[in-house]
Design a protein around this motif. Structure first.
Motif, short mmCIF file in Angstrom:
data_model
loop_
_atom_site.label_atom_id
_atom_site.label_comp_id
_atom_site.label_asym_id
_atom_site.label_seq_id
_atom_site.Cartn_x
_atom_site.Cartn_y
_atom_site.Cartn_z
N LEU A 162 0.82 -1.21 0.00
CA LEU A 162 0.00 0.00 0.00
C LEU A 162 0.86 1.27 0.00
CD1 LEU A 162 -2.90 -1.00 2.37
CD2 LEU A 162 -2.94 -0.77 -0.10
N ALA A 163 2.00 1.22 0.66
CA ALA A 163 2.88 2.39 0.66
C ALA A 163 3.34 2.69 -0.76
CB ALA A 163 4.07 2.14 1.58
N VAL A 164 3.79 1.69 -1.47
CA VAL A 164 4.26 1.88 -2.85
C VAL A 164 3.08 2.24 -3.76
CG1 VAL A 164 5.34 0.74 -4.83
CG2 VAL A 164 6.27 0.43 -2.54
N THR A 165 1.94 1.57 -3.61
CA THR A 165 0.76 1.87 -4.41
C THR A 165 0.31 3.31 -4.20
OG1 THR A 165 0.05 -0.44 -4.36
CG2 THR A 165 -1.63 1.18 -4.86
N GLY A 166 0.28 3.75 -2.95
CA GLY A 166 -0.12 5.13 -2.65
C GLY A 166 0.83 6.15 -3.23
N ILE A 167 2.13 5.88 -3.15
CA ILE A 167 3.12 6.80 -3.72
C ILE A 167 2.94 6.90 -5.23
CG2 ILE A 167 5.59 7.07 -4.19
CD1 ILE A 167 6.05 5.90 -1.33
N LEU A 168 2.76 5.76 -5.90
CA LEU A 168 2.58 5.79 -7.35
C LEU A 168 1.27 6.48 -7.74
CD1 LEU A 168 3.82 2.23 -8.35
CD2 LEU A 168 4.88 4.41 -8.92
N ALA A 169 0.18 6.17 -7.05
CA ALA A 169 -1.12 6.76 -7.39
C ALA A 169 -1.12 8.27 -7.19
CB ALA A 169 -2.23 6.11 -6.55
N THR A 170 -0.59 8.74 -6.07
CA THR A 170 -0.56 10.19 -5.86
C THR A 170 0.45 10.86 -6.79
OG1 THR A 170 0.98 9.91 -4.00
CG2 THR A 170 -1.37 10.10 -3.47
N GLY A 171 1.51 10.15 -7.14
CA GLY A 171 2.46 10.69 -8.11
C GLY A 171 1.83 10.87 -9.48
N VAL A 172 1.01 9.91 -9.91
CA VAL A 172 0.30 10.03 -11.18
C VAL A 172 -0.67 11.22 -11.12
CG1 VAL A 172 -1.41 8.92 -12.67
CG2 VAL A 172 0.58 7.64 -11.88
N CYS A 173 -1.39 11.34 -10.01
CA CYS A 173 -2.31 12.47 -9.86
C CYS A 173 -1.56 13.80 -9.92
CB CYS A 173 -3.08 12.37 -8.53
SG CYS A 173 -4.25 11.02 -8.48
N ARG A 174 -0.43 13.85 -9.26
CA ARG A 174 0.37 15.07 -9.28
C ARG A 174 0.87 15.35 -10.70
NH1 ARG A 174 2.76 18.15 -5.41
NH2 ARG A 174 4.68 19.21 -5.98
N GLY A 175 1.27 14.31 -11.42
CA GLY A 175 1.71 14.47 -12.80
C GLY A 175 0.60 15.02 -13.68
N PHE A 176 -0.62 14.54 -13.50
CA PHE A 176 -1.75 15.06 -14.26
C PHE A 176 -2.01 16.52 -13.90
CE2 PHE A 176 -2.76 10.83 -15.65
CZ PHE A 176 -3.46 11.03 -16.83
N ASP A 177 -1.86 16.88 -12.63
CA ASP A 177 -2.05 18.28 -12.23
C ASP A 177 -1.02 19.18 -12.90
OD1 ASP A 177 -4.12 17.46 -10.62
OD2 ASP A 177 -2.97 17.56 -8.74
N VAL A 178 0.24 18.75 -12.89
CA VAL A 178 1.31 19.53 -13.51
C VAL A 178 1.10 19.62 -15.01
CG1 VAL A 178 3.80 19.56 -14.00
CG2 VAL A 178 2.99 19.08 -11.69
N GLY A 179 0.74 18.50 -15.63
CA GLY A 179 0.49 18.50 -17.07
C GLY A 179 -0.67 19.41 -17.45
N ALA A 180 -1.71 19.42 -16.64
CA ALA A 180 -2.86 20.28 -16.91
C ALA A 180 -2.46 21.76 -16.82
CB ALA A 180 -3.99 19.98 -15.94
N ARG A 181 -1.57 22.11 -15.90
CA ARG A 181 -1.11 23.50 -15.79
C ARG A 181 -0.33 23.92 -17.03
NH1 ARG A 181 2.11 23.59 -10.92
NH2 ARG A 181 1.02 21.83 -10.08
N PHE A 182 0.49 23.01 -17.55
CA PHE A 182 1.28 23.35 -18.74
C PHE A 182 0.40 23.45 -19.99
CE2 PHE A 182 5.12 21.50 -16.51
CZ PHE A 182 5.74 22.74 -16.36
N LEU A 183 -0.65 22.68 -20.05
CA LEU A 183 -1.52 22.67 -21.23
C LEU A 183 -2.60 23.74 -21.18
CD1 LEU A 183 -1.92 18.84 -21.70
CD2 LEU A 183 -0.44 20.39 -22.99
N ARG A 184 -2.82 24.33 -20.02
CA ARG A 184 -3.86 25.34 -19.85
C ARG A 184 -3.45 26.60 -20.61
NH1 ARG A 184 -4.21 26.14 -14.17
NH2 ARG A 184 -4.97 24.01 -14.18
N PRO A 185 -4.34 27.15 -21.44
CA PRO A 185 -3.97 28.38 -22.16
C PRO A 185 -3.81 29.53 -21.17
CG PRO A 185 -6.26 27.77 -22.60
CD PRO A 185 -5.67 26.69 -21.75
N ASP A 186 -2.81 30.35 -21.43
CA ASP A 186 -2.55 31.50 -20.58
C ASP A 186 -3.41 32.67 -21.06
OD1 ASP A 186 -1.51 33.12 -18.69
OD2 ASP A 186 0.47 33.35 -19.61
N CYS A 187 -4.20 33.22 -20.19
CA CYS A 187 -5.13 34.30 -20.55
C CYS A 187 -4.43 35.63 -20.70
CB CYS A 187 -6.23 34.40 -19.49
SG CYS A 187 -7.25 32.93 -19.41
N ASN A 188 -3.17 35.75 -20.28
CA ASN A 188 -2.48 37.05 -20.32
C ASN A 188 -1.86 37.33 -21.69
OD1 ASN A 188 -3.06 37.48 -17.64
ND2 ASN A 188 -1.18 36.47 -16.92
#
Length: 189
Positions: A162-188
């Protein structure tokens, strides 16, 4: 140090199961990504743990009580259940509610079936034999019987998984969050 090796093997096998995608980290990550909340990924670990522990405890009890398990029969049963699920899915007669994302009970059942089909508990047998039947002085020193030692080993195995599973699962979620920030159009611009 010789008495420590079986415990390290049990923990190492748990970590290995946590790395394996069949251990559930993609499903836990999907829960977190779908809800856009990493905490949901960690909440999905509970049903994964329940199913995995049930499978490992089943095999641990069989080892302690000297029961033999026919792996081919277990795999045939798991394959039969899978075939029924595929037939129902392909026939198009599956109710719409059954196509919805699985809840915690479905995730626990999936975890039990995958753990049993992949031999999660069977993998622990070489480590359980020296712990539970090897040294006759172990139960005297610990004050517990072989079943308690086997269940402790299953708990250590599951905690590492569970420790390894939790680290991988939250890491994937974090990766999606970071990827979404890079792909989000900048309004400025």
């Amino acid at each position: 140090m010789a008495n420590l090796w079986p415990w390290l093997v049990v923990a190492g096998l748990g970590a290995l199961h946590g790395l394996n995608p069949a251990g559930g980290w993609p499903l836990a990550a999907a829960c977190g990504v779908r809800s856009r909340d990493r905490i949901q990924a960690l909440r999905a670990l509970l049903p994964i743990a329940v199913g995995h522990l049930a499978s490992v405890a089943l095999v641990s009890a069989a080892v302690v009580w000297g029961l033999s398990m026919d792996r081919a029969a277990l795999q045939a049963l798991a394959g039969g259940l899978f075939a029924v699920a595929v037939i129902i899915h392909l026939s198009g007669r599956m109710p719409k509610v059954a196509r919805a994302p699985a809840g915690h009970a479905g995730l626990a059942l999936w975890s039990f079936m995958m753990s049993t089909a992949h031999g999660a508990g069977l993998m622990l047998v070489p480590a359980l034999v020296p712990l539970c039947a090897g040294d006759a002085s172990v139960p005297v020193i610990t004050g517990s019987g072989p079943l308690a030692l086997a269940l402790t080993a299953a708990g250590i195995h599951m905690a590492a998984m569970l420790a390894v599973t939790g680290i991988l699962a939250t890491g994937v979620c974090r990766g999606f969050d970071v990827g979404a920030r890079f792909l989000r159009p900048d309004c400025n611009d």
